[in-house]
Design a protein around this motif. Sequence first.
Motif, PDB file in Angstrom:
ATOM      1  N   LYS A 678       0.762  -1.082  -0.024  1.00 55.23           N
ATOM      2  CA  LYS A 678       0.104  -0.141  -0.076  1.00 55.23           C
ATOM      3  C   LYS A 678       0.795   1.394   0.036  1.00 55.23           C
ATOM      4  CE  LYS A 678      -4.109  -1.713   2.358  1.00 55.23           C
ATOM      5  NZ  LYS A 678      -5.000  -1.281   3.798  1.00 55.23           N
ATOM      6  N   GLN A 679       0.387   2.120  -0.710  1.00 57.79           N
ATOM      7  CA  GLN A 679       1.000   3.419  -0.600  1.00 57.79           C
ATOM      8  C   GLN A 679       0.104   4.675   0.003  1.00 57.79           C
ATOM      9  OE1 GLN A 679       3.182   5.464   0.268  1.00 57.79           O
ATOM     10  NE2 GLN A 679       4.744   5.597  -1.374  1.00 57.79           N
ATOM     11  N   THR A 680       0.174   4.656   1.379  1.00 55.72           N
ATOM     12  CA  THR A 680      -0.835   5.788   1.897  1.00 55.72           C
ATOM     13  C   THR A 680      -0.149   7.047   2.339  1.00 55.72           C
ATOM     14  OG1 THR A 680      -0.356   4.475   4.212  1.00 55.72           O
ATOM     15  CG2 THR A 680      -2.076   3.841   3.138  1.00 55.72           C
ATOM     16  N   ARG A 681       1.212   6.956   2.472  1.00 53.17           N
ATOM     17  CA  ARG A 681       2.045   8.267   2.347  1.00 53.17           C
ATOM     18  C   ARG A 681       1.719   9.150   1.160  1.00 53.17           C
ATOM     19  NH1 ARG A 681       4.901   9.263   6.427  1.00 53.17           N
ATOM     20  NH2 ARG A 681       6.434  10.408   5.216  1.00 53.17           N
ATOM     21  N   ILE A 682       1.047   9.900   1.110  1.00 50.71           N
ATOM     22  CA  ILE A 682       0.782  10.726  -0.160  1.00 50.71           C
ATOM     23  C   ILE A 682       0.762  12.136   0.280  1.00 50.71           C
ATOM     24  CG2 ILE A 682      -0.334   8.800  -1.339  1.00 50.71           C
ATOM     25  CD1 ILE A 682      -2.928  10.304  -0.729  1.00 50.71           C
ATOM     26  N   PRO A 689      -4.466   7.319  -2.013  1.00 50.87           N
ATOM     27  CA  PRO A 689      -3.654   6.499  -1.716  1.00 50.87           C
ATOM     28  C   PRO A 689      -4.140   5.085  -2.895  1.00 50.87           C
ATOM     29  CG  PRO A 689      -4.992   6.949   0.152  1.00 50.87           C
ATOM     30  CD  PRO A 689      -5.456   7.645  -1.004  1.00 50.87           C
ATOM     31  N   ALA A 728       1.002   3.035  -7.782  1.00 44.90           N
ATOM     32  CA  ALA A 728       1.175   4.342  -7.303  1.00 44.90           C
ATOM     33  C   ALA A 728       1.848   5.398  -7.952  1.00 44.90           C
ATOM     34  CB  ALA A 728       2.035   4.164  -5.844  1.00 44.90           C
TER      35      ALA A 728
END
Length: 765
Positions: A678-682, A689, A728
């Motif tokens: 997951k890429q939740t650091r956006i 995300p 992402a």
Amino acid sequence: MKLKLISCFLFLFIQISAFASANNITGKVIDAKTGESLPGSVINIPELHISVGTNNNGEFTLKSVPAQGRFVVQVQYVGYKTLTQTVDFSTTKPLVFALEQSIIEAHEVVITGTPVTASSKYNSTSAAVVNKDQLMGTSTNLIDALAKQVPGVSQITTSQAISKPVIRGLSYNRVVTLSDGVKQQGQQFGDEHGIEIDQFQAARVEVLRGAASLMYGSDALGGVINVIDPPTPAEGNIKGEILDNYSTNSGLSNTSIMLSGNEDGFVWRGRGTYQNAHSFKTPVGYYQNSGFNQTDFSGMLGVNKAWGYSHLNFSYFKNNIGFFDADPGNELYNNSTSRTLEYPRQDVRHYKLALNNNFLFGTGSLKLDLGFQKNQRRELEDNPVPSLFFDLNTYSVDAKYFLPESNGWKPVIGASWSLGHSVNKGEELLIPAYDEYSAGTFVYLKKTWEKSTFSAGARFDFISNNGKALQKEGEQVFAGFDNKFTNVSGALGYTHVFNDYLSFKANAGSAFRAPNPAELGSNGVHEGTNRYEIGSAGLNPERSYQTDATLEYGSGIITGSFGIYENYIHNFIYASNTNNEQITVTDEGSGADRNLDVYRYGQVNANLYGLEGNLTIHPVSFLHFENTFGYTYAQNKTFDRPLPLIPAGSLHNTLRFEPKIKGLTDFYTSIGIDNYFKQTRIDATFETPTDAYTLLNAGIGTTFKLGSQPLKVYISGNNLTNKKYYDALNRLRPGRYSQEDPTFGVYNPGRNITFGFYLPFGTNK
């Protein structure tokens, strides 16, 4: 006058170097344990652009090579450990290279993109090498191939034809791409165009991870991608190759043909490549007007003599790419597999001349690379007349003088110069016409003891950017700018080889990047991103402070590396939409109004750190379990939030089976799993995300003999389960630029199976 001075300069060096004495070196490649000869071994000398194979008795001859000097020699043979050795060419005795049998063939590789060519063990730069075989397969372009192979490398994608390299979370003008020894100069500032290089021209690609401003000046904050052409054949020989593949997802067909020769030191090479694809298919349908076609031609003429070499490289790259301009309510997908590109579309052309020279003076040498590039980018809205047209011409000179080695010290001094001139030839305007001038000089020292190597260097750079003011119909379009930047960079490196299996390397240093003309002077609609961009003439250079360390291990059963890095960047530049600012723009063709988000370039302080590595387990000679991983954590320190456009963490696992089958050579079958987290650091102001996903891949291939020539055939498959996902760094995913723009929300490609063959041929006199 400049051309006359350069011509006189070259003539003078050639005349002086012509007195260099020549030598013929003979030798043999044998099995270290049995003493048996190894016919078909390849001896490569990267610094001289020479490659020669052994005959049926395992013997070879290097003709007309320098009679003195020490050069790195790499010896390779299938099923044996690659041997890298520094050889004194003043020797009169035949050389004997004894290779050890090993299931690891290329644990130790030669790196040429650093100030001093050396084995990776004695080079502090974190580097990976991708060879010809790895560049073929299901990839659609050069960067796509690298992103699938190298830990720490990702790609920002737009459709199937456009990929921009990302190294350790950094991209755009923060990654330098080299081809023919010249920095590739195109439109690196933008999202919607890739690298203008034929992916099949490379014999191998070096990926240098980490800041490299010491050697390459501005822009090398993230790393360097060094595309290396095939070495010239031995005297009296001709080499060539034919490759072709077809991919089911978009009907992509690739055909590339190359022929190269060497007659008494006169060397030449020619290549032609053509690619064609219709729209790519996602798990829910074909994304409209996403096809492309690409035509590439390249060649080389030169001489290889005892005084060194001089090669004139030329290339032409043309890429036509379709885009889908959706209106609210339009469907993104259809069932069309037409190869006819509709409007809007992009027409990118890149012309390049590069004169690469290496003049030898006793035990010293001068490498001199002269380059000219013309990059043309046309945006075609609804007819063949381009609405937006960038025309960039770049002239460059890069010189490095390698002083004679003294007491183990290897000193290098270098200087570079470039001039870029860009004009707008279309009605639509995004960035002003500009002139960019840069000059730099550096010094570098390297010292090797028995087990350790120390290196240090410093560099000074000057860059001037001059943007031209412009008024149109009484209104100011561009205010213009005149900026001058200077910078001092430094670097320290250290390596230690504990034994034949374990080594350590570390680096610390500073780097910089001057703001590009788009960041300084943009004022217009960036059609490829559907946003209105506004630059800032007061931007300061980015300054990077980076450290990294890597531990490498290679035995008969386990090979791998593990690295960590941190990169603090002061005055990091990026565009963002603040306070939901919008602007109403009237389309000149249709007269319709549309609201666009306004993105302004600004600066923050940023910190990026992460880890990367690979691990390959060889429990038996015919079984390989290959694993790579990478993760980057990036923080906007000024606003205490994540930095945008950072790849998700990834883990790639591949099980490769290589049994011995009678009548077949190099047979293999493989199955792999690509895991993306997951890429939740956006940056929530313009990103959304992405979920984790897993892709299933597989492949099979072998090599047949057509007389004395090998024919490699293969089948490879990606995303075999037809997984529906958003990467992402997929520019077309939802919310990438605008929450409401219907153009965005396109899944990544679905199932793709590629069928291909590769036929190298030639003589071995």
